[in-house]
Design a protein around this motif. Sequence first.
Motif, mmCIF file in Angstrom:
data_model
loop_
_atom_site.group_PDB
_atom_site.id
_atom_site.type_symbol
_atom_site.label_atom_id
_atom_site.label_comp_id
_atom_site.label_asym_id
_atom_site.label_seq_id
_atom_site.Cartn_x
_atom_site.Cartn_y
_atom_site.Cartn_z
ATOM 1 N N ILE A 16 -9.192 5.966 12.729
ATOM 2 C CA ILE A 16 -8.878 5.455 11.397
ATOM 3 C C ILE A 16 -10.185 5.271 10.642
ATOM 4 N N GLU A 65 0.851 -1.205 0.000
ATOM 5 C CA GLU A 65 0.000 0.000 0.000
ATOM 6 C C GLU A 65 0.882 1.250 0.000
ATOM 7 N N ALA A 73 -11.686 3.675 3.272
ATOM 8 C CA ALA A 73 -11.668 4.478 2.050
ATOM 9 C C ALA A 73 -13.040 4.972 1.615
ATOM 10 N N MET A 132 -9.265 6.994 0.035
ATOM 11 C CA MET A 132 -8.059 6.622 0.775
ATOM 12 C C MET A 132 -8.425 6.224 2.204
ATOM 13 N N THR A 133 -7.743 5.232 2.733
ATOM 14 C CA THR A 133 -7.782 5.009 4.174
ATOM 15 C C THR A 133 -7.115 6.213 4.837
ATOM 16 N N VAL A 154 1.499 4.912 1.143
ATOM 17 C CA VAL A 154 1.070 5.720 2.281
ATOM 18 C C VAL A 154 1.701 7.096 2.190
ATOM 19 N N ALA A 174 -11.191 10.744 3.230
ATOM 20 C CA ALA A 174 -11.308 9.310 2.986
ATOM 21 C C ALA A 174 -12.379 9.044 1.930
ATOM 22 N N TRP A 213 -12.421 -4.302 7.113
ATOM 23 C CA TRP A 213 -11.683 -3.714 8.224
ATOM 24 C C TRP A 213 -12.295 -4.109 9.567
ATOM 25 N N GLN A 233 -2.860 5.382 -1.268
ATOM 26 C CA GLN A 233 -4.068 4.651 -0.876
ATOM 27 C C GLN A 233 -4.373 4.829 0.605
ATOM 28 N N CYS A 234 -3.405 5.396 1.314
ATOM 29 C CA CYS A 234 -3.560 5.667 2.747
ATOM 30 C C CYS A 234 -2.937 7.016 3.053
ATOM 31 N N TYR A 235 -3.608 7.807 3.885
ATOM 32 C CA TYR A 235 -3.163 9.153 4.278
ATOM 33 C C TYR A 235 -3.039 9.135 5.791
ATOM 34 N N ALA A 236 -1.819 9.313 6.302
ATOM 35 C CA ALA A 236 -1.565 9.121 7.728
ATOM 36 C C ALA A 236 -1.025 10.411 8.336
#
Length: 252
Positions: free
Chosen positions: A214, A138, A217, A192-193, A140, A187, A242, A163-166
């Motif tokens: 959290i 993935e 998506a 995006m997660t 990030v 999201a 999830w 695909q993920c935003y942290a």
Amino acid sequence: MSDLTIAAAQSVSVNGDLGANIARHCGFIRQAAEQGVELLVFPELSLTGYEGALAAGLAIDPQDAVLQPLRDLAREMKVTAAVGMPIRLQPHGPVLIGALVMGADGSLGVYSKQHLHTGEDRYFAPGQGGSALTIGGETVALAVCADFTHASHAAAARRLGAQCYAAGVLISEKGYGPDSTLLQGYAREHGMTVLMANHGGETGGWQSAGRSAIWAADGALVVAAPGAGDCLVVARRRAGAWQGQVTAVSEV
């Protein structure tokens, strides 16, 4: 869609005490490893607390040996950990708000906060961001607090394939509603997660709301801490679905 386990480390920082916070971070990393976490994200300036007036004296080169215990543990535990730290990229350069990525493979990545909150320019300079990470197949993208308040930041991450935003953040109770709504909206809008790692207690004169979270998506909330305090907020994706879990961290 591959299986993935990510977590927000909702930690209470000991303001200005790098040694104590390194020890606390090691405790989080060990507990995260026990739960199979692949990516562990800490709050903004987690290793020092949100202490702007102290930042110039605490700022380090990202390669400083003081962080070697964290790098070694991340590699040993096979957990990639993004920790918050004031940094200088040159010996006499400006102080930046950094998110340092201790890779499970022993690598070190550097992200510097691009957008400052009002008043932060007294102590910090804006940074240049950093490269995306690859965790379990993935992509990030990282953010630090005020970065995510600029819609262009999340949009740029998605255009680059994230695909993920942290995000490692410091959000008070007053700001929690609008800020969490904004992140949840990213999201849904960008598919995006989204992970938000908030401080677990008071830091720099601010009382954090905690409630790290959290979102999947589609914008659905996977898991959120119920309040403040030290805890791990873990999300596991198995066969495309999830599941979330919040675990108290009492011995750090």
